[in-house]
Design a protein around this motif. Structure first.
Motif, PDB file in Angstrom:
ATOM      1  N   TRP A   1       0.872  -1.162   0.063  1.00  0.00           N
ATOM      2  CA  TRP A   1       0.034   0.042   0.039  1.00  0.00           C
ATOM      3  C   TRP A   1       0.811   1.255  -0.052  1.00  0.00           C
ATOM      4  O   TRP A   1       1.943   1.569   0.827  1.00  0.00           O
ATOM      5  CB  TRP A   1      -0.974   0.150   1.255  1.00  0.00           C
TER       6      TRP A   1
ATOM      7  N   CYS B   1      -3.312   3.361  -2.176  1.00  0.00           N
ATOM      8  CA  CYS B   1      -3.472   2.769  -3.470  1.00  0.00           C
ATOM      9  C   CYS B   1      -2.488   1.317  -3.045  1.00  0.00           C
ATOM     10  O   CYS B   1      -1.740   1.088  -2.721  1.00  0.00           O
ATOM     11  CB  CYS B   1      -2.727   3.445  -4.575  1.00  0.00           C
TER      12      CYS B   1
ATOM     13  N   ARG C   1       0.552   1.853 -10.479  1.00  0.00           N
ATOM     14  CA  ARG C   1      -0.913   2.139 -10.167  1.00  0.00           C
ATOM     15  C   ARG C   1      -1.491   2.432 -11.542  1.00  0.00           C
ATOM     16  O   ARG C   1      -1.280   2.897 -12.214  1.00  0.00           O
ATOM     17  CB  ARG C   1      -0.633   3.375  -9.070  1.00  0.00           C
TER      18      ARG C   1
ATOM     19  N   SER D   1      -2.972  -3.639 -10.059  1.00  0.00           N
ATOM     20  CA  SER D   1      -2.900  -2.543  -8.942  1.00  0.00           C
ATOM     21  C   SER D   1      -4.180  -1.739  -8.917  1.00  0.00           C
ATOM     22  O   SER D   1      -4.926  -1.736  -9.969  1.00  0.00           O
ATOM     23  CB  SER D   1      -1.866  -1.685  -9.080  1.00  0.00           C
ATOM     24  N   ASP D   2      -4.679  -1.212  -7.993  1.00  0.00           N
ATOM     25  CA  ASP D   2      -5.835  -0.232  -7.826  1.00  0.00           C
ATOM     26  C   ASP D   2      -5.695   0.908  -8.874  1.00  0.00           C
ATOM     27  O   ASP D   2      -4.660   1.441  -9.406  1.00  0.00           O
ATOM     28  CB  ASP D   2      -5.814   0.308  -6.354  1.00  0.00           C
TER      29      ASP D   2
ATOM     30  N   ALA E   1      -6.441   4.052  -8.947  1.00  0.00           N
ATOM     31  CA  ALA E   1      -6.326   5.079  -7.765  1.00  0.00           C
ATOM     32  C   ALA E   1      -6.883   6.162  -8.697  1.00  0.00           C
ATOM     33  O   ALA E   1      -6.489   6.522 -10.050  1.00  0.00           O
ATOM     34  CB  ALA E   1      -5.190   5.345  -7.315  1.00  0.00           C
TER      35      ALA E   1
ATOM     36  N   ASP F   1       5.848   5.100  -4.925  1.00  0.00           N
ATOM     37  CA  ASP F   1       5.395   3.814  -4.973  1.00  0.00           C
ATOM     38  C   ASP F   1       6.585   2.682  -5.378  1.00  0.00           C
ATOM     39  O   ASP F   1       6.536   1.783  -4.342  1.00  0.00           O
ATOM     40  CB  ASP F   1       4.554   3.583  -6.544  1.00  0.00           C
TER      41      ASP F   1
END
Length: 281
Positions: free
Chosen positions: A7, A11, A57, A62-63, A65, A77
């Motif tokens: 995290w 995210c 991301r 991955s999210d 975001a 990240d």
């Protein structure tokens, strides 16, 4: 490889990690793709290295975001992944957008770098004098903002449609379809195109990246693998010539190589990387 979630700034980043042995190599995929693009290269490193892949991301698993696509957050990240996995230093291997972000991570965090390895990335600005594209920043962002996102019922339908309609079809593209990020649409269909609100943020970042400035801060060894069959190879080599005196470096042009080298030249690219790693350590 085992799945790990990391995290950063709300995210969730999808990370894949191999057995811990030797030095760490962190692989960063191209825009619109995911970590599976490294599938044909990873076996060449698995005997001697600790391998880590991360989905950027908004891409892969991955999210998606809503924000955080600026270069500082993208670098944060990468740092979050190293911190979460207790990795002090790593070799960063990037292709396209992944390598572009790796360049600025190496500039911001030289103390975390063992080496930087570029597969046709980090060598040419996106726009500007001698840039990759002859467009203004506003033209790039307008195109990203208005890009049509065609939907498909299945990933296979998308691949079939592309094969029928794209010009200069090549098995190279068919391989790429195996690794594209998939995004659900409101109508229940799927698309391979990044949501426009995210894409605009990414392109804002890309337009503002200036690699020659970043290389002034880089101290680790760098391997440049520019693609032989992509436009403006001369521009890429010119930048490399201007910056390479600042650090240990090596340039290799694999004959007939294309931009997405992990699927185009996985064997030869892996061999060149392994040779480079043995030379510097």
């Amino acid at each position: 490889m085992k799945s790990v979630y990391v995290w950063n700034q709300e995210c969730r980043l999808q990370v894949w990690e191999s057995e811990r042995k030797g030095q760490t190599i962190l692989f960063l995929h191209p825009q619109g793709g995911c970590s599976s693009i490294w599938r044909d290269m990873l076996p060449h490193f698995s005997e001697d290295y600790h391998l880590v892949c991360m989905d950027l991301r908004g891409q892969g698993d991955s999210d998606r975001a809503a924000s955080g696509y600026d270069i500082d957050t993208q670098c944060a990240d990468i740092l979050a992944v190293l911190e979460a996995l207790h990795i002090e230093k790593a070799h960063l291997v990037g292709n396209s957008l992944g390598g572009d972000f790796a360049t600025f991570f190496a500039a911001k965090h030289p103390e975390r770098m063992l080496s930087l390895i570029h597969l046709d990335s980090g060598m040419i600005d996106y726009i500007g004098e001698n840039g990759e594209h002859d467009l203004s920043r506003e033209e790039v962002l307008t195109n990203a903002r208005n890009r049509e996102r065609t939907g498909y019922d299945t990933k296979e339908q998308f691949a079939s449609h592309a094969k029928e309609t794209w010009t200069k079809w090549d098995p190279y593209y068919e391989k790429w379809f195996e690794h594209v990020s998939i995004y659900p649409m409101e109508n229940g269909q799927i698309t391979y195109r990044i949501p426009n609100d995210i894409n605009v943020q990414i392109m804002e970042t890309v337009c503002d990246l200036h690699y020659e400035e970043a290389y002034q801060q880089i101290t680790c060894p760098v391997l440049f693998l520019p693609a032989a069959d992509e436009p403006k190879l001369d521009v890429k080599l010119s930048l490399i010539g201007r910056v390479r005196d600042n650090f240990t470096s090596k340039v290799v042009i694999i004959p007939h190589s294309k931009h997405l080298m992990p699927i185009d030249q996985p064997l030869l690219a892996s061999k060149e990387i392994l040779t480079f790693l043995k030379e510097i350590f």
